[in-house]
Design an enzyme around this catalytic site. Structure first.
Site, short mmCIF file in Angstrom:
data_model
loop_
_atom_site.label_atom_id
_atom_site.label_comp_id
_atom_site.label_asym_id
_atom_site.label_seq_id
_atom_site.Cartn_x
_atom_site.Cartn_y
_atom_site.Cartn_z
CE LYS A 53 -4.28 0.81 2.56
NZ LYS A 53 -4.82 0.74 3.92
C1 E4P Z 1 -8.13 1.72 4.17
O1 E4P Z 1 -7.44 0.87 3.68
C2 E4P Z 1 -7.85 2.37 5.46
O2 E4P Z 1 -7.16 1.47 6.29
C3 E4P Z 1 -9.10 2.74 6.21
O3 E4P Z 1 -10.26 2.35 5.55
C4 E4P Z 1 -9.10 4.09 6.83
O4 E4P Z 1 -10.32 4.28 7.49
P1 E4P Z 1 -10.58 5.41 8.59
O5 E4P Z 1 -10.93 6.66 7.89
O6 E4P Z 1 -11.72 4.87 9.40
O7 E4P Z 1 -9.31 5.53 9.40
#
Ligand code: E4P
Length: 217
Positions: free
Chosen positions: A83
């Site tokens: 990522k």
């Molecule tokens: C996506 O891969 C992220 O880990 C995640 O969905 C972030 O979500 P949040 O806005 O609840 O931190």
């Protein structure tokens, strides 16, 4: 639509994988920071449990550092998806890592143009953050609608992974729009199991059954 768990918690994942509804996992540095223990060992354990794509994020901010870290993360397990954040450096890193055959999830996507650029450099997934847009009074799902429309016109091979999910309606809307994946916190998946009419209905079925059998005895 595939359902991923958005979590770094082995406990969350162990609880949900046996249901057979989980196709993968997404983690991020904030989620893994909540867990104790070596994050690489946690990623490895999650990969073993889910046997599907597991996104693990780089923390370097320059392209060479992201590429180095990305290769190291990918070496943890064949299921790891690297990522990277959507930045100029992240785009460069995505281009290199993708050209090496590694799968890359470009994260922190807040506009269709960002997603389009990530797709052009070979991202396997783009992660639009719907909840964080909703938080600032901007319709997150509207961005997903645009992505589905744009990606539907071309042959990128990039999957739309709806992220920053806050409630079951985000899952419903993502599925209605035709998103490829929705990654959900364990609590949101649990919420989807709850329906008062299911509980009331089951209670009545069991009571009626018991009553009838008690009468026959
Ligand atoms: C996506 O891969 C992220 O880990 C995640 O969905 C972030 O979500 P949040 O806005 O609840 O931190």
């Amino acid at each position: 639509m595939k359902i991923f768990i958005d979590s770094g918690s082995v406990k969350d994942i162990e609880g949900l994988v046996p249901l057979g509804i989980i196709d993968g996992v997404t983690t991020n540095p904030s989620l893994l920071a909540k867990e104790s223990g070596d994050s690489r060992a946690i990623i490895k354990q999650i990969c073993r449990l889910v046997q599907g794509p597991v996104s693990a994020e780089v923390v370097a901010t320059d392209a060479p550092g992201m590429i180095r870290e990305g290769r190291e993360l990918a070496a943890i397990d064949e299921h790891v998806v690297v990522k990277v954040p959507f930045t100029r450096e992240g785009v460069k890193a995505c281009r290199t890592l993708s050209s090496e055959g590694l799968r890359v999830n470009v994260t922190l996507i807040f506009s269709p143009t960002q997603a389009l650029m990530a797709a052009k450099v070979g991202a396997a997934y783009v992660s639009p953050f719907v909840g964080r847009l909703d938080d600032i009074a901007t319709d997150g799902m509207e961005m997903v609608r645009h992505l589905v429309e744009i990606f539907g016109r071309y042959k990128f091979g990039t999957e739309i992974l709806v992220a920053s999910v806050r409630h079951p309606m985000h899952i419903v809307e993502a599925a209605r729009m035709g998103a490829d994946v929705c990654t959900c916190p364990a609590a949101v998946i649990e919420q989807s199991f709850k329906h008062p009419l299911t509980d009331i209905g089951l209670e009545k079925f069991l009571k009626d059954w018991e009553k009838a059998h008690a009468a026959k005895a």
